[in-house]
Design a protein around this motif. Structure first.
Motif, PDB file in Angstrom:
ATOM      1  N   LYS A  79      -9.405 -66.275 118.040  1.00 60.28           N
ATOM      2  CA  LYS A  79      -9.923 -66.301 116.662  1.00 60.28           C
ATOM      3  C   LYS A  79      -8.842 -65.828 115.781  1.00 60.28           C
ATOM      4  CE  LYS A  79     -14.354 -64.959 118.724  1.00 60.28           C
ATOM      5  NZ  LYS A  79     -15.303 -63.475 119.086  1.00 60.28           N
ATOM      6  N   ASP A  80      -8.948 -64.668 115.440  1.00 61.60           N
ATOM      7  CA  ASP A  80      -7.970 -64.553 114.119  1.00 61.60           C
ATOM      8  C   ASP A  80      -6.898 -63.371 114.530  1.00 61.60           C
ATOM      9  OD1 ASP A  80      -9.742 -62.347 114.648  1.00 61.60           O
ATOM     10  OD2 ASP A  80      -9.729 -61.616 112.612  1.00 61.60           O
ATOM     11  N   SER A 141     -12.686 -48.773 118.224  1.00 62.58           N
ATOM     12  CA  SER A 141     -13.750 -49.300 119.128  1.00 62.58           C
ATOM     13  C   SER A 141     -13.214 -50.388 120.248  1.00 62.58           C
ATOM     14  CB  SER A 141     -14.978 -49.656 118.623  1.00 62.58           C
ATOM     15  OG  SER A 141     -15.968 -50.171 119.635  1.00 62.58           O
ATOM     16  N   SER A 142     -12.504 -49.743 121.281  1.00 59.77           N
ATOM     17  CA  SER A 142     -11.847 -50.802 122.132  1.00 59.77           C
ATOM     18  C   SER A 142     -13.056 -51.680 122.724  1.00 59.77           C
ATOM     19  CB  SER A 142     -11.102 -49.905 123.292  1.00 59.77           C
ATOM     20  OG  SER A 142     -10.072 -49.324 122.902  1.00 59.77           O
ATOM     21  N   ALA A 148     -15.082 -58.957 121.776  1.00 56.43           N
ATOM     22  CA  ALA A 148     -14.888 -59.963 120.595  1.00 56.43           C
ATOM     23  C   ALA A 148     -13.727 -60.725 121.124  1.00 56.43           C
ATOM     24  CB  ALA A 148     -14.366 -59.428 119.392  1.00 56.43           C
ATOM     25  N   TYR A 149     -12.710 -60.130 121.953  1.00 53.79           N
ATOM     26  CA  TYR A 149     -11.500 -61.005 122.082  1.00 53.79           C
ATOM     27  C   TYR A 149     -11.255 -61.500 123.675  1.00 53.79           C
ATOM     28  CZ  TYR A 149     -10.607 -60.177 117.039  1.00 53.79           C
ATOM     29  OH  TYR A 149     -10.888 -60.198 115.924  1.00 53.79           O
ATOM     30  N   TYR A 150     -11.774 -60.930 124.514  1.00 52.18           N
ATOM     31  CA  TYR A 150     -11.496 -61.139 125.921  1.00 52.18           C
ATOM     32  C   TYR A 150     -12.520 -61.407 126.524  1.00 52.18           C
ATOM     33  CZ  TYR A 150      -7.249 -58.183 125.070  1.00 52.18           C
ATOM     34  OH  TYR A 150      -5.846 -57.989 124.732  1.00 52.18           O
ATOM     35  N   ASP A 151     -12.020 -62.201 127.799  1.00 54.69           N
ATOM     36  CA  ASP A 151     -13.109 -62.664 128.482  1.00 54.69           C
ATOM     37  C   ASP A 151     -12.712 -62.202 130.047  1.00 54.69           C
ATOM     38  OD1 ASP A 151     -15.074 -64.012 130.330  1.00 54.69           O
ATOM     39  OD2 ASP A 151     -13.873 -65.832 130.161  1.00 54.69           O
ATOM     40  N   VAL A 161      -8.775 -49.990 127.400  1.00 47.06           N
ATOM     41  CA  VAL A 161      -8.851 -49.641 126.125  1.00 47.06           C
ATOM     42  C   VAL A 161      -8.055 -50.576 125.378  1.00 47.06           C
ATOM     43  CG1 VAL A 161      -8.983 -47.060 126.212  1.00 47.06           C
ATOM     44  CG2 VAL A 161      -6.618 -47.946 126.228  1.00 47.06           C
ATOM     45  N   THR A 162      -7.958 -50.858 124.027  1.00 47.88           N
ATOM     46  CA  THR A 162      -6.976 -51.645 123.314  1.00 47.88           C
ATOM     47  C   THR A 162      -6.470 -51.056 122.294  1.00 47.88           C
ATOM     48  OG1 THR A 162      -8.836 -52.357 121.744  1.00 47.88           O
ATOM     49  CG2 THR A 162      -8.830 -53.803 123.643  1.00 47.88           C
ATOM     50  N   TYR A 163      -5.378 -51.705 121.989  1.00 45.09           N
ATOM     51  CA  TYR A 163      -4.331 -51.123 120.945  1.00 45.09           C
ATOM     52  C   TYR A 163      -4.108 -52.287 119.860  1.00 45.09           C
ATOM     53  CZ  TYR A 163      -3.178 -46.930 123.423  1.00 45.09           C
ATOM     54  OH  TYR A 163      -3.277 -45.647 124.018  1.00 45.09           O
TER      55      TYR A 163
END
Length: 168
Positions: A79-80, A141-142, A148-151, A161-163
Motif C-alpha cells: 500500500k503506502d 496501535s501495532s 493493515a500491512y502484514y500477512d 509490535v511495529t515500529y
C-alpha cells in the motif's frame, strides 16, 4: 558503526544466495526460543518454500564479509508504506554494526512512500533497541498496523509490535 569491518559489501541477493540466506535466517532466529512460547517457536524459522513465497513479494538484500553472507534483510512495498522484513545477522556478528549498515542501505533503496514500518516480536529486545536507536517509534496501535500491512499468522500477530519512521 565503528566496529563494522571495512570490507563489508551489501547487494541485492540472487537465487544463488538463497542457501546462504536461509542459513543466516535460521541460525540467527534460534535465539527466539529464549522468549517465544514453545508453540510459537519454529526451527527452521524459514524453509525453502517460505523463501520462494517471500521472494515473490519482496527484494532481499545481504551484507557480505570477505568469505560469507553475514546478514540479510527484505524490503517489501505494501500500500503506502515500505516494510523492512526478515532482518537477521549471524550471532557472531551481532552488535558489530552490520545490522545498522544493512538497514541504512535498504532504507536508501526506498522510493515512492513516506513511511517505513518494521514488525518484530514483543520480546525481541535486541531488535527493539536497535530500531529505537535508529529513530523508529513504536506504533500507536501495532495490531492495526500489522493487520493493515502484514500477512502473518494470528499467533505471530498477537506476539508482535511495529515500529515506524517517516522518510522523505
Amino acid at each position: 558503526m565503528s566496529d563494522v569491518p571495512s570490507d563489508i559489501q551489501i547487494r541485492l541477493l540472487t537465487e544463488s544466495d538463497r542457501g546462504a540466506a536461509l542459513a543466516v535466517i535460521n541460525t540467527a532466529a534460534r535465539w527466539y526460543q529464549e522468549f517465544l512460547p514453545t508453540e510459537e517457536y519454529h526451527d527452521p524459522e524459514m524453509t525453502l518454500d517460505d523463501w520462494a513465497k517471500e521472494a515473490k513479494r519482496l527484494s532481499w538484500y545481504g551484507a557480505f564479509g570477505p568469505d560469507t553472507l553475514l546478514g540479510v534483510m527484505g524490503l517489501e512495498y505494501v500500500k503506502d508504506v515500505a516494510l523492512l522484513r526478515h532482518a537477521y545477522i549471524l550471532p557472531d556478528w551481532q552488535r558489530s554494526g552490520i545490522g545498522s549498515l544493512l538497514r541504512v542501505y535498504v532504507e536508501q533503496q526506498i522510493r515512492g512512500v513516506g513511511r517505513i514500518v518494521v514488525g518484530t516480536y514483543t520480546g525481541n529486545y535486541k531488535a527493539r533497541n536497535a530500531l529505537e536507536a535508529a529513530g523508529y517509534t513504536l506504533s500507536a496501535s501495532s495490531e492495526a498496523v500489522l493487520r493493515a500491512y502484514y500477512d502473518i499468522p494470528e499467533d505471530r500477530l498477537q506476539s508482535s509490535v511495529t515500529y515506524e519512521k517517516e522518510i522523505g
